[in-house]
Design an enzyme around this catalytic site. Structure first.
Site, PDB file in Angstrom:
ATOM      1  N   TYR A 159       0.818  -1.285  -0.056  1.00 15.81           N
ATOM      2  CA  TYR A 159      -0.019  -0.057  -0.124  1.00 15.81           C
ATOM      3  C   TYR A 159       0.805   1.372   0.037  1.00 15.81           C
ATOM      4  CZ  TYR A 159      -3.376   3.488   1.409  1.00 15.81           C
ATOM      5  OH  TYR A 159      -4.279   4.393   1.358  1.00 15.81           O
ATOM      6  N   LYS A 163       1.026   4.254  -3.200  1.00 17.44           N
ATOM      7  CA  LYS A 163       0.636   5.564  -2.763  1.00 17.44           C
ATOM      8  C   LYS A 163       1.893   6.356  -2.942  1.00 17.44           C
ATOM      9  CE  LYS A 163      -3.039   6.627  -1.563  1.00 17.44           C
ATOM     10  NZ  LYS A 163      -4.250   6.800  -2.338  1.00 17.44           N
TER      11      LYS A 163
END
Length: 362
Positions: A159, A163
């Site tokens: 994640y 990002k």
């Protein structure tokens, strides 16, 4: 607040607008600028727990499809884009790579599609919902009062990696024609939360509340979703006027670091529960237990909430400095931590049909 007349002439496209952060941003924007034209795109239709104001235009769009994205930009013709859409892996998948291709496709390639369409259709400003995880998903380090000068980690969870890559695309796209910025929310709570408060509340039924991994003194940032929504609107205002936020990233949080244990205790208290005793489990022992659980689930093909990653996560120190957002965006948390916890618990209790503890009734 900027001139109502100026902002009410803008057309705003919000991706992920039926989700947690997106819908909160729609609500704040619509309340502050009722004449602003707002269009929402999302892969999922509007849902009861993420209420949208009336007269908000919704279109079902998969941001991983460049064709779908380009088509909707042609229809809406937005001046401003707020890109909140993305995949946040659940607890069982946060520390593994099972969803790597899906997360990367949505969070990075989806962002690339949104940016390309923004450039092609002459969008004026682009606000990206990034995450503190661009830095803090490397759990080998403690993050005490960090600022935006901290680099993204080269070794991270999927994640955080996704990002960070998407945020880099957004900030690199900043130009005289298209002003861009990125907001990095911390862990979120609030009405419509489906990850944080529900998981902590579930510890009551599973008899897990007495157990403290590590010393229980590690500070975290937690933010109410309405405060994040405020920050998005402030960024929109800035990029439409002074543009001092252009090309910049900002940590956004309540600026009230709280120990993870105290946060959990506050939530349990709202539901009328106090741990009957406390057992402190050394981090090293818990880490070994997490490894055993991972081996068992690898053999059985099941899932586990206890892993080496979840142990490190529970013992992590993660809180950021809010000076940059305060100085450039004028951001201050409107909803304090005590109220944030109360509002979160009240909404979740209503959602699952339980009554909160009488001592917390107003």
């Amino acid at each position: 607040m900027m001139s109502m007349d100026i902002f009410n002439s803008k057309r705003v496209l919000i991706s992920g607008g039926t989700g947690f952060v997106g819908s909160a941003t729609v609500r704040v924007l619509a309340a502050r600028y009722p004449g602003c034209a707002i269009a929402v795109i999302d892969k999922s239709p509007p849902r009861a727990e993420h209420v949208l104001p009336e007269k908000i235009e919704y279109m079902q769009v998969d941001i991983t499809s460049a064709e779908e994205v380009n088509k909707v930009f042609g229809i809406v013709k937005p001046n401003i884009v707020v890109h909140t859409a993305g995949i946040v892996p659940g607890v069982a998948d946060r520390f593994g790579r099972r969803l790597e291709s899906e997360v990367w496709r949505t969070n990075v390639e989806g962002t690339r599609n949104m940016l390309n369409a923004a450039v092609e259709h002459g969008v004026e400003s682009f606000i990206y919902t990034s995450s503190c995880c661009v830095v803090t998903d490397d759990m080998s380090t403690s993050y005490r009062n960090i600022d935006e000068g901290w680099p993204a980690s080269s070794t991270s969870l999927i994640y955080g990696e996704s990002k960070a890559a998407a945020e880099a695309l957004v900030l690199q796209a900043n130009s005289n024609e298209l002003a861009t910025c990125a907001l990095r929310p911390s862990v979120l709570c609030g009405e419509g939360d489906y990850q944080l408060v529900p998981i902590i509340h579930a510890c009551i039924e599973k008899y897990e509340t007495p157990f403290i991994i590590g010393d229980g003194e590690n500070l975290w940032d937690v933010t109410h979703v309405s405060n994040i929504a405020d920050a998005h609107v402030l960024a929109m205002e800035n990029l439409a006027t002074s543009r001092t936020a252009a090309g910049e990233a900002f940590f956004i949080q309540n600026n009230e670091p709280i120990t993870f244990r105290d946060f959990c205790l506050a939530i349990w208290s709202h539901f009328g529960h106090t741990p009957p005793f406390e057992v402190r489990i050394p981090e090293g022992l818990a880490y070994f237990a997490g490894l055993v659980c991972e081996m068992v689930t690898w053999i059985t093909g099941g899932t586990t909430t206890l892993s080496r990653g979840s142990v490190r996560d529970a013992c992590a120190v993660r809180y950021a400095n809010g000076d940059k957002a305060r100085k450039i965006l004028g951001y201050n948390a409107r909803i304090g931590m005590d109220e944030a916890i109360r509002l979160s618990c009240e909404e979740y209790a209503q959602r699952i049909g339980v009554r909160l503890s009488a001592r917390h009734d107003r």
